[in-house]
Design a protein around this motif. Structure first.
Motif, PDB file in Angstrom:
ATOM      1  N   ILE A  74       0.839  -1.199   0.000  1.00  0.00           N
ATOM      2  CA  ILE A  74       0.000   0.000   0.000  1.00  0.00           C
ATOM      3  C   ILE A  74       0.878   1.255   0.000  1.00  0.00           C
ATOM      4  N   TYR A  75       1.919   1.251   0.828  1.00  0.00           N
ATOM      5  CA  TYR A  75       2.797   2.421   0.918  1.00  0.00           C
ATOM      6  C   TYR A  75       3.541   2.662  -0.401  1.00  0.00           C
ATOM      7  N   LEU A  76       4.014   1.596  -1.025  1.00  0.00           N
ATOM      8  CA  LEU A  76       4.744   1.762  -2.286  1.00  0.00           C
ATOM      9  C   LEU A  76       3.819   2.280  -3.383  1.00  0.00           C
ATOM     10  N   GLY A  77       2.543   1.913  -3.336  1.00  0.00           N
ATOM     11  CA  GLY A  77       1.583   2.500  -4.260  1.00  0.00           C
ATOM     12  C   GLY A  77       1.365   3.976  -3.985  1.00  0.00           C
ATOM     13  N   TYR A  78       1.490   4.366  -2.704  1.00  0.00           N
ATOM     14  CA  TYR A  78       1.279   5.760  -2.310  1.00  0.00           C
ATOM     15  C   TYR A  78       2.428   6.665  -2.748  1.00  0.00           C
ATOM     16  N   VAL A  79       3.651   6.119  -2.810  1.00  0.00           N
ATOM     17  CA  VAL A  79       4.861   6.926  -3.012  1.00  0.00           C
ATOM     18  C   VAL A  79       4.711   7.921  -4.154  1.00  0.00           C
ATOM     19  N   HIS A  80       4.251   7.482  -5.313  1.00  0.00           N
ATOM     20  CA  HIS A  80       4.154   8.361  -6.474  1.00  0.00           C
ATOM     21  C   HIS A  80       2.720   8.719  -6.856  1.00  0.00           C
ATOM     22  N   TYR A  81       1.757   7.894  -6.459  1.00  0.00           N
ATOM     23  CA  TYR A  81       0.379   8.122  -6.911  1.00  0.00           C
ATOM     24  C   TYR A  81      -0.600   8.311  -5.759  1.00  0.00           C
ATOM     25  N   ARG A  82      -0.046   8.561  -4.568  1.00  0.00           N
ATOM     26  CA  ARG A  82      -0.818   8.973  -3.407  1.00  0.00           C
ATOM     27  C   ARG A  82      -1.996   8.035  -3.100  1.00  0.00           C
ATOM     28  N   ILE A  83      -3.136   8.580  -2.687  1.00  0.00           N
ATOM     29  CA  ILE A  83      -4.213   7.726  -2.167  1.00  0.00           C
ATOM     30  C   ILE A  83      -4.762   6.785  -3.231  1.00  0.00           C
ATOM     31  N   LEU A  84      -4.912   7.270  -4.470  1.00  0.00           N
ATOM     32  CA  LEU A  84      -5.398   6.389  -5.538  1.00  0.00           C
ATOM     33  C   LEU A  84      -4.420   5.240  -5.763  1.00  0.00           C
ATOM     34  N   GLY A  85      -3.130   5.544  -5.792  1.00  0.00           N
ATOM     35  CA  GLY A  85      -2.129   4.503  -5.976  1.00  0.00           C
ATOM     36  C   GLY A  85      -2.123   3.515  -4.830  1.00  0.00           C
ATOM     37  N   ALA A  86      -2.232   4.026  -3.584  1.00  0.00           N
ATOM     38  CA  ALA A  86      -2.258   3.143  -2.415  1.00  0.00           C
ATOM     39  C   ALA A  86      -3.471   2.213  -2.452  1.00  0.00           C
ATOM     40  N   THR A  87      -4.619   2.774  -2.824  1.00  0.00           N
ATOM     41  CA  THR A  87      -5.851   1.992  -2.848  1.00  0.00           C
ATOM     42  C   THR A  87      -5.799   0.897  -3.905  1.00  0.00           C
ATOM     43  N   LEU A  88      -5.415   1.265  -5.117  1.00  0.00           N
ATOM     44  CA  LEU A  88      -5.382   0.285  -6.206  1.00  0.00           C
ATOM     45  C   LEU A  88      -4.282  -0.755  -5.999  1.00  0.00           C
ATOM     46  N   ALA A  89      -3.117  -0.329  -5.496  1.00  0.00           N
ATOM     47  CA  ALA A  89      -2.033  -1.282  -5.234  1.00  0.00           C
ATOM     48  C   ALA A  89      -2.438  -2.271  -4.158  1.00  0.00           C
ATOM     49  N   GLY A  90      -3.083  -1.782  -3.090  1.00  0.00           N
ATOM     50  CA  GLY A  90      -3.527  -2.670  -2.019  1.00  0.00           C
ATOM     51  C   GLY A  90      -4.561  -3.673  -2.495  1.00  0.00           C
ATOM     52  N   LEU A  91      -5.549  -3.198  -3.257  1.00  0.00           N
ATOM     53  CA  LEU A  91      -6.582  -4.106  -3.785  1.00  0.00           C
ATOM     54  C   LEU A  91      -5.978  -5.135  -4.725  1.00  0.00           C
ATOM     55  N   ALA A  92      -5.078  -4.686  -5.599  1.00  0.00           N
ATOM     56  CA  ALA A  92      -4.471  -5.599  -6.561  1.00  0.00           C
ATOM     57  C   ALA A  92      -3.634  -6.664  -5.871  1.00  0.00           C
ATOM     58  N   PHE A  93      -2.978  -6.306  -4.790  1.00  0.00           N
ATOM     59  CA  PHE A  93      -2.136  -7.248  -4.068  1.00  0.00           C
ATOM     60  C   PHE A  93      -2.953  -8.322  -3.351  1.00  0.00           C
ATOM     61  N   VAL A  94      -4.093  -7.921  -2.803  1.00  0.00           N
ATOM     62  CA  VAL A  94      -4.888  -8.834  -1.974  1.00  0.00           C
ATOM     63  C   VAL A  94      -5.877  -9.661  -2.793  1.00  0.00           C
TER      64      VAL A  94
END
Length: 391
Positions: A74-94
């Motif tokens: 989730i944090y690595l998704g946030y690094v460059h794309y903030r909340i949208l990146g964190a949300t999509l990265a977390g969902l995609a991972f799980v």
């Protein structure tokens, strides 16, 4: 320390989402291996994430309660794309592993248990031990270098984790505070006076008992939210907590069903904590699986994105850098200790020792060898060897 390049990402959001989907679908080995894969793939090979951002993410994931690998993703998704990146990265991972455990839950209920699971886990457990040992070695070397202070913190946490067979959350924070005070002490520490600030202990979770009789799904939501919000460490750390609630307190599952649920988590890719989806399915079908997974992962999502801006804003201050270095060394030490604990449970006889050793040798010799290939071969070996060694 390498600077973050959040203003000029070298990848698109959908490339990150695609990577997390692949990791969630093919990333075997539990939290230790998964955080190692992220460092190897995103920091070393692709250069999408800076070493500094990775260290900050790992430190934050260890500081906050919840599953380690999911929070780091989730944090690595946030690094460059903030909340949208964190949300999509977390969902995609799980999501991939969630769908797998729900399918296995359906098969488990439909066919009255999965008899071959112990045999598969016998082989896979040994191979996973080899995989995470190699991942931990790389993570340790990259994180600590030749820094004697960080090595001292690392070895202390590794020893405590092995001795207690658990991850002691306050020691992780203590490791960060120690390095901070020695490397970049605040004014009051330099003057030799005590500061008023102190680290407060986390409040204990409130009990679930009440005068009302909530529905089953509400009970599931409350229990698994407590698990996600108050359990520190890797996904493995949540297992004893789940046992106490699911088997002992609520009697939702019996001993055998719970052991099978943990085995499902270990033989499927993605975060180990996804076992909550399997448990939820056995309790209340698809609705139970969905509620259990959401209740477990939403707290860790919030514990990641809420403090993330402050990590980014103040992460380059000398005191914060020292604290992050210390807590990262402590975290890697705890991860190393958990490898030993897991090995004691998974590598129990000569055939399993041979499987673990063969995994290490193969990964050492063939750098590009894909872990799913090893997992598949180990599962096949387990199906052959387990009946011979446990007849």
């Amino acid at each position: 320390m390498q600077e973050s390049t959040h203003t000029n990402p070298r990848y698109t959001l959908w490339q990150m989402v695609s990577y997390m989907l692949r990791l969630g679908a093919l990333g075997f080995g539990g939290p230790v291996a998964l955080v190692g894969y992220m460092q190897r793939d995103l920091v070393e090979e692709r250069g999408w994430i800076s070493a500094a951002d990775y260290k900050e993410g790992l430190a934050l994931a260890q500081l906050a309660p919840g599953p380690l690998a999911a929070q780091l993703g989730i944090y690595l998704g946030y690094v460059h794309y903030r909340i949208l990146g964190a949300t999509l990265a977390g969902l995609a991972f799980v999501l991939p592993s969630f769908l797998m455990v729900v399918a296995l839950g359906w098969a488990y209920v439909r066919f009255g248990g999965i008899a071959w699971m112990q045999a598969v886990f016998y082989g896979v457990g040994a191979a996973v031990t080899g995989i995470i040992a190699m991942s931990t070695k790389k993570l340790t070397v990259k994180t600590l270098g030749r820094d004697k202070l960080l090595w001292a913190v690392y070895l202390t946490l590794a020893a405590v984790t092995i001795a207690t067979e658990s991850e002691v959350a306050w020691l992780l924070i203590a490791g960060g505070v120690l390095v901070w005070l020695l490397r970049a002490p605040p004014g009051w520490a330099r003057r030799g006076t005590l500061g008023a600030a102190s680290i407060a202990e986390l409040p204990l979770a409130a009990g679930l008992a009440g005068s009302a009789d909530p529905s089953l799904l509400t009970q599931i939501a409350l229990f698994f939210a407590k698990a996600g919000a108050f359990v520190f460490g890797s996904g493995l750390a949540i297992v004893p907590f789940l046992y106490g609630g699911v088997v002992t307190e609520h009697h939702w599952l019996n001993e055998k069903q719970f052991v099978d649920a943990v085995a499902v988590a270990m033989i499927t890719p993605g975060p180990v904590v996804i076992t909550v989806g399997f448990i939820g399915y056995l309790i209340a079908g698809l609705g139970g699986a969905t509620v259990a997974a959401l209740a477990t992962f939403i707290p860790c999502y919030l514990f990641t994105i809420i403090p993330a801006p402050y990590f980014k804003r103040y992460g380059k201050l000398p005191g914060v850098v020292a604290f992050v270095d210390g807590i990262t060394a402590a975290a890697v030490g705890a991860i190393t200790g958990s490898v030993v604990v897991l090995a004691k449970r998974s590598v129990t006889d000569l055939p399993s020792v041979a499987l673990a050793a063969a995994t290490v040798l193969l990964l050492w010799r063939f750098k590009k060898l894909q872990e799913p290939v090893i997992i598949a071969a180990a599962a096949a070996a387990g199906l052959i060897l387990y009946p011979l060694t446990h007849s």
